[in-house]
Design a protein around this motif. Structure first.
Motif, PDB file in Angstrom:
ATOM      1  N   ALA A  63       0.814  -1.217   0.000  1.00 20.76           N
ATOM      2  CA  ALA A  63       0.000   0.000   0.000  1.00 20.76           C
ATOM      3  C   ALA A  63       0.845   1.264   0.000  1.00 20.76           C
ATOM      4  O   ALA A  63       0.293   2.370   0.014  1.00 20.76           O
ATOM      5  N   GLY A  64       2.155   1.141  -0.029  1.00 19.52           N
ATOM      6  CA  GLY A  64       3.018   2.315  -0.059  1.00 19.52           C
ATOM      7  C   GLY A  64       3.007   2.987  -1.412  1.00 19.52           C
ATOM      8  O   GLY A  64       2.606   2.397  -2.422  1.00 19.52           O
ATOM      9  N   PRO A  65       3.441   4.222  -1.480  1.00 21.57           N
ATOM     10  CA  PRO A  65       3.459   4.933  -2.768  1.00 21.57           C
ATOM     11  C   PRO A  65       4.472   4.318  -3.711  1.00 21.57           C
ATOM     12  O   PRO A  65       5.583   3.963  -3.314  1.00 21.57           O
ATOM     13  N   ALA A 109      -5.176   2.869 -10.842  1.00 20.70           N
ATOM     14  CA  ALA A 109      -3.900   2.346 -10.371  1.00 20.70           C
ATOM     15  C   ALA A 109      -2.974   2.007 -11.535  1.00 20.70           C
ATOM     16  O   ALA A 109      -1.759   2.209 -11.452  1.00 20.70           O
ATOM     17  N   VAL A 110      -3.536   1.490 -12.631  1.00 18.47           N
ATOM     18  CA  VAL A 110      -2.707   1.155 -13.786  1.00 18.47           C
ATOM     19  C   VAL A 110      -2.136   2.416 -14.424  1.00 18.47           C
ATOM     20  O   VAL A 110      -0.957   2.469 -14.798  1.00 18.47           O
ATOM     21  N   LEU A 111      -2.954   3.463 -14.529  1.00 20.87           N
ATOM     22  CA  LEU A 111      -2.476   4.705 -15.129  1.00 20.87           C
ATOM     23  C   LEU A 111      -1.602   5.511 -14.184  1.00 20.87           C
ATOM     24  O   LEU A 111      -0.808   6.349 -14.623  1.00 20.87           O
ATOM     25  N   GLY A 112      -1.750   5.275 -12.881  1.00 24.71           N
ATOM     26  CA  GLY A 112      -0.989   6.055 -11.911  1.00 24.71           C
ATOM     27  C   GLY A 112      -1.531   7.452 -11.720  1.00 24.71           C
ATOM     28  O   GLY A 112      -0.783   8.359 -11.339  1.00 24.71           O
ATOM     29  N   LEU A 119      -6.157   7.445  -1.852  1.00 19.33           N
ATOM     30  CA  LEU A 119      -7.516   6.933  -2.066  1.00 19.33           C
ATOM     31  C   LEU A 119      -7.500   5.684  -2.935  1.00 19.33           C
ATOM     32  O   LEU A 119      -8.188   4.700  -2.640  1.00 19.33           O
ATOM     33  N   VAL A 120      -6.693   5.687  -3.987  1.00 19.78           N
ATOM     34  CA  VAL A 120      -6.616   4.535  -4.877  1.00 19.78           C
ATOM     35  C   VAL A 120      -5.806   3.420  -4.231  1.00 19.78           C
ATOM     36  O   VAL A 120      -6.187   2.239  -4.280  1.00 19.78           O
ATOM     37  N   ARG A 121      -4.682   3.782  -3.583  1.00 14.93           N
ATOM     38  CA  ARG A 121      -3.801   2.755  -3.023  1.00 14.93           C
ATOM     39  C   ARG A 121      -4.483   1.979  -1.898  1.00 14.93           C
ATOM     40  O   ARG A 121      -4.305   0.764  -1.791  1.00 14.93           O
ATOM     41  N   PRO A 167      -7.635  -2.132  -2.292  1.00 13.41           N
ATOM     42  CA  PRO A 167      -7.731  -3.334  -1.449  1.00 13.41           C
ATOM     43  C   PRO A 167      -9.046  -3.432  -0.683  1.00 13.41           C
ATOM     44  O   PRO A 167      -9.598  -4.533  -0.526  1.00 13.41           O
ATOM     45  N   VAL A 168      -9.560  -2.282  -0.217  1.00 15.68           N
ATOM     46  CA  VAL A 168     -10.825  -2.323   0.525  1.00 15.68           C
ATOM     47  C   VAL A 168     -11.963  -2.770  -0.384  1.00 15.68           C
ATOM     48  O   VAL A 168     -12.799  -3.619  -0.019  1.00 15.68           O
ATOM     49  N   VAL A 169     -12.020  -2.218  -1.587  1.00 18.77           N
ATOM     50  CA  VAL A 169     -13.066  -2.605  -2.529  1.00 18.77           C
ATOM     51  C   VAL A 169     -12.897  -4.066  -2.945  1.00 18.77           C
ATOM     52  O   VAL A 169     -13.889  -4.803  -3.103  1.00 18.77           O
TER      53      VAL A 169
END
Length: 720
Positions: A16-18, A103-106, A27-29, A33-35
């Motif tokens: 979960a780190g940057p 997450a894929v696009l960053g 929010l995405v990182r 996992p929560v979703v």
């Protein structure tokens, strides 16, 4: 417990780190996992609820006369729970799609051009396409689940939910890497086993207070389902972990391996708890069950509550593992040739008889199907033997031979060469569709299951009830009709090979699996219509069976000849890119495949024709024996009635029958004669007994009487 285990796992692996390059934001990182955990919870509870409704609990109004009453209150509670869980799953899956894209696009969600980028992701990128497909499938589940008022609708909703997990399995760590098919199939089996096992227990805990005195019976049924789910989960999980680890030492030295080791330990602990359930808890519940169910419920909750907490921790760890990089990055092989890119495997050696027997390409789904089929059939045969019922050993041998052949065809040399050679593909196809089904049909698995499986008495559906429902369903009766089975068997060859379906089966793992299922089922239904003994289709007379066999096989031979005479290569783009080092002319290999199609078809055709002829002869012999036994029981009542009819027509009284030796006398040797119902009107009477037959003046057939006895009669003598 799920969230706690997930956060702890992410902290251990640092997932979960940057990232170093592009950070989509916390929010995405953390949101992804929560979703993902919510999708796991929703899918697990959805599949578990539908599995219990379909396999364990009685539906209200399902009990019939003569059966034990069942309230169906637990079923009424659990079906809506499955619908609500399916809605949560659909919403969480949609959110997972959006967060995965970010997450894929960053980049964070939103911003200029976000909609264009999202459309490109779900239409052009493989991961996006699979996530979009999963989202669409999951969205259909709530709409189908709303109508869960019958067993069939519950079963279809559960099957669709399990299918919806397959696109998710395609997006795991192994997507696009070597051994992709092995990793995806094992991961989907693992997901299915976990959802049925964990979701079933969670659903059982929800309805346990409403079960009362039925709790022991329901827990015992769930225990059988959970045992199969546990075996699938552990075996498939081990295969998937073997793909992701570089060495066993990664379990101790790598953060991913350490987290995986924790998951393995917890899973084994759950297996131990399940064993305690079967050996101690279920007998305790059964012994202490009363009207209130207080002591029985306490015995159940003592262990089930702990299991649910541990299962929640396992699910959380699984989510963390899915977000963490494994020791083996499973990246696509650099500078790989076209063959490796298209098949995911290196080039096999030049085909010989030895290499066909020694090359292996594991496919977990078909391997599990073969192993499960062997275990279940042998257990059923053993169950019959233990209660003193005989089951022919030849049928057992036939079943074992058929499934071993199926395992080799889908995991051995035919699978390895079937993806690189047209001739190898036809070897695999012909064995699946024409040879293996004969062994399976002769084993009579449906008959064995109906004799070995116990019947439910509370209106619920167990394996026996589901088998009968499938066999007698409109869909099964349609496709098992002899004419439809023959058309499907022969016609699907042309549709498959002369359409894009053939190339799709070569380039897609899903297409390959669907091909295996279709041609195996088509061959089984066709063989069952000809030589099967299981209940099911209304089989035609034996002459019509032979006519259907020869007509279908003639079309099959014509298909083989058309391949031999073909001047263009089927799936030319695919086979042309392989560039086999030992490969030859593609058109010549296709001609070899056509010859294999024609040649392999001759032996099964001959075997089926012989089997039909033998069955025809046995049926005539059985009919003759039945007629003789009937004549011995009623002293040829049919014969005497026929004589009375002839006497009435001629105006003369019918002579009395010979009762010297009554049929009940052990020393009586009864005449072997054909009853009137099996004789043509002008058929001459021929006897094999040592007493002459002479026509009587009255038009009846008379046996020359012995001294002091009235003359017997026989029909048709007046028609000579």
């Amino acid at each position: 417990m799920v969230l706690v285990a997930m956060v702890a796992g992410l902290a251990l692996t640092g997932a979960a780190g940057p990232p170093e390059l592009f950070d989509p934001g916390p929010l995405v990182r953390w949101g992804l996992p929560v979703v993902t955990a919510l999708t796991w919870v929703g899918s697990t509870l959805t599949i578990g609820a539908f599995a219990l409704c379909a396999l364990v609990l009685p539906r209200p109004g399902a009990d019939r006369a003569g059966r034990e009453p069942a309230s169906g209150g637990a079923w009424c509670l659990l079906a809506p729970v499955g619908v609500i869980a399916a809605v949560v799953w659909a919403l969480a899956q949609l959110a997972a799609l959006l967060l995965t894209h970010a997450a894929v696009l960053g980049t964070p969600i939103g911003g200029p051009g976000y909609d264009v980028q999202l459309i490109h992701f779900v239409t052009e990128i493989e991961m996006g396409r699979y996530l979009a497909l999963a989202t669409l499938l999951v969205a259909v589940i709530p709409m189908l689940a709303v109508a869960t008022t019958r067993y069939a609708s519950v079963a279809w909703a559960g099957v669709l939910a399990l299918i919806s997990l397959y696109p998710v399995a395609q997006t795991g760590h192994a997507a696009g890497a070597a051994t992709h098919d092995l990793a995806v199939s094992s991961w989907w089996l693992h997901l299915g086993g976990v959802t049925v096992w964990v979701g079933g227990l969670a659903a059982l805990c929800l309805v346990a207070p409403r079960l009362g005195a039925d709790l022991p019976r329901v827990v015992e049924r769930y225990s059988r389902v959970a045992l199969w789910a546990f075996v699938i989960t552990t075996v498939a999980g081990a295969a998937n972990a073997w793909v992701r680890l570089t060495t066993p030492l990664d379990l101790l030295t790598h953060p991913y391996g350490q987290l995986l080791l924790i998951k393995v330990v917890l899973t084994l602990a759950l297996g131990l708890a399940g064993w305690v359930h079967r050996t101690a808890t279920i007998p305790a519940i059964r012994a202490h069950a009363d009207a209130a169910g207080a002591r029985a419920g306490w015995a159940f909750w003592c262990l089930a509550g702990v299991e649910v907490l541990v299962m929640g921790a396992v699910v959380g760890i699984a989510v963390a593992l899915g977000s963490s990089p494994p020791p083996d990055p499973l990246e696509p092989v650099s500078n790989a040739g076209a063959l490796f890119v298209l098949t995911g495997y290196p080039e096999p050696p030049a085909p010989t008889v030895l290499t066909y027997l020694t090359q292996w390409r594991p496919e977990p789904l078909t391997a599990f199907a073969a192993l499960a089929g062997l275990v279940v059939y042998l257990r059923w045969a053993r169950r019959l033997a233990r209660r003193g019922d005989a089951w022919p050993a030849a049928r057992t041998v036939s079943w074992v031979a058929g499934l071993l052949l199926f395992f080799w065809v889908t995991n051995g040399g035919p699978a390895a060469y079937g993806s690189v050679l047209f001739s190898g593909h036809m070897v695999q196809h012909m064995l699946l569709a024409m040879v293996m089904p004969i062994f399976l049909v002769l084993a009579a698995p449906v008959t064995l299951a109906l004799r070995a499986l116990p019947a439910r008495r509370d209106g619920s559906r167990g394996p026996r009830e589901w088998l009968l429902a499938v066999v007698h369903s409109h869909l099964a009766r349609f496709f098992s009709h002899p004419v439809i089975a023959g058309v499907n068997f022969a016609g699907s060859l042309v549709v498959f090979y002369y359409s894009p379906l053939f190339e799709y089966a070569l380039t897609s793992h899903v297409g390959h699996l669907l091909m295996v299922v279709h041609f195996t089922a088509a061959g089984y239904l066709f063989a069952n219509a000809l030589i099967g003994v299981d209940p099911g289709p209304a089989r035609p007379s034996y002459p019509l069976r032979l006519l259907l066999l020869f007509a279908t096989m003639a079309f099959h031979a014509f298909f083989g000849i058309s391949l031999i005479s073909q001047t263009t290569v089927l799936a030319a783009d695919y086979f042309g890119q392989l560039n086999l080092s030992w490969g030859g002319d593609l058109l010549a290999d296709q001609e070899t495949g056509g010859a294999i199609t024609w040649g392999i078809g001759e032996i099964p055709t001959l075997a089926l024709a012989i089997a039909v002829a033998l069955a025809w002869a046995k049926e005539d012999d059985r009919a003759a024996r039945r007629s003789d036994r009937k004549a011995e029981r009623d002293d040829d009542a049919e014969l005497r009635a026929y004589n009375d009819m002839l006497a009435a027509r001629s105006g003369h009284p019918a002579p009395e029958a010979d009762h010297d030796d009554p049929p009940n006398n052990p020393g009586h040797q009864h005449d072997r004669r054909t009853p009137p119902s099996r004789m043509s009107p002008n058929q001459p009477v021929r006897r094999t007994v040592d007493r002459a037959v002479t026509p009587s003046p009255a038009g009846q057939a008379r046996r020359r009487p012995r001294a002091g006895t009235p003359p017997p009669t026989h029909p048709h003598e007046s028609e000579r």
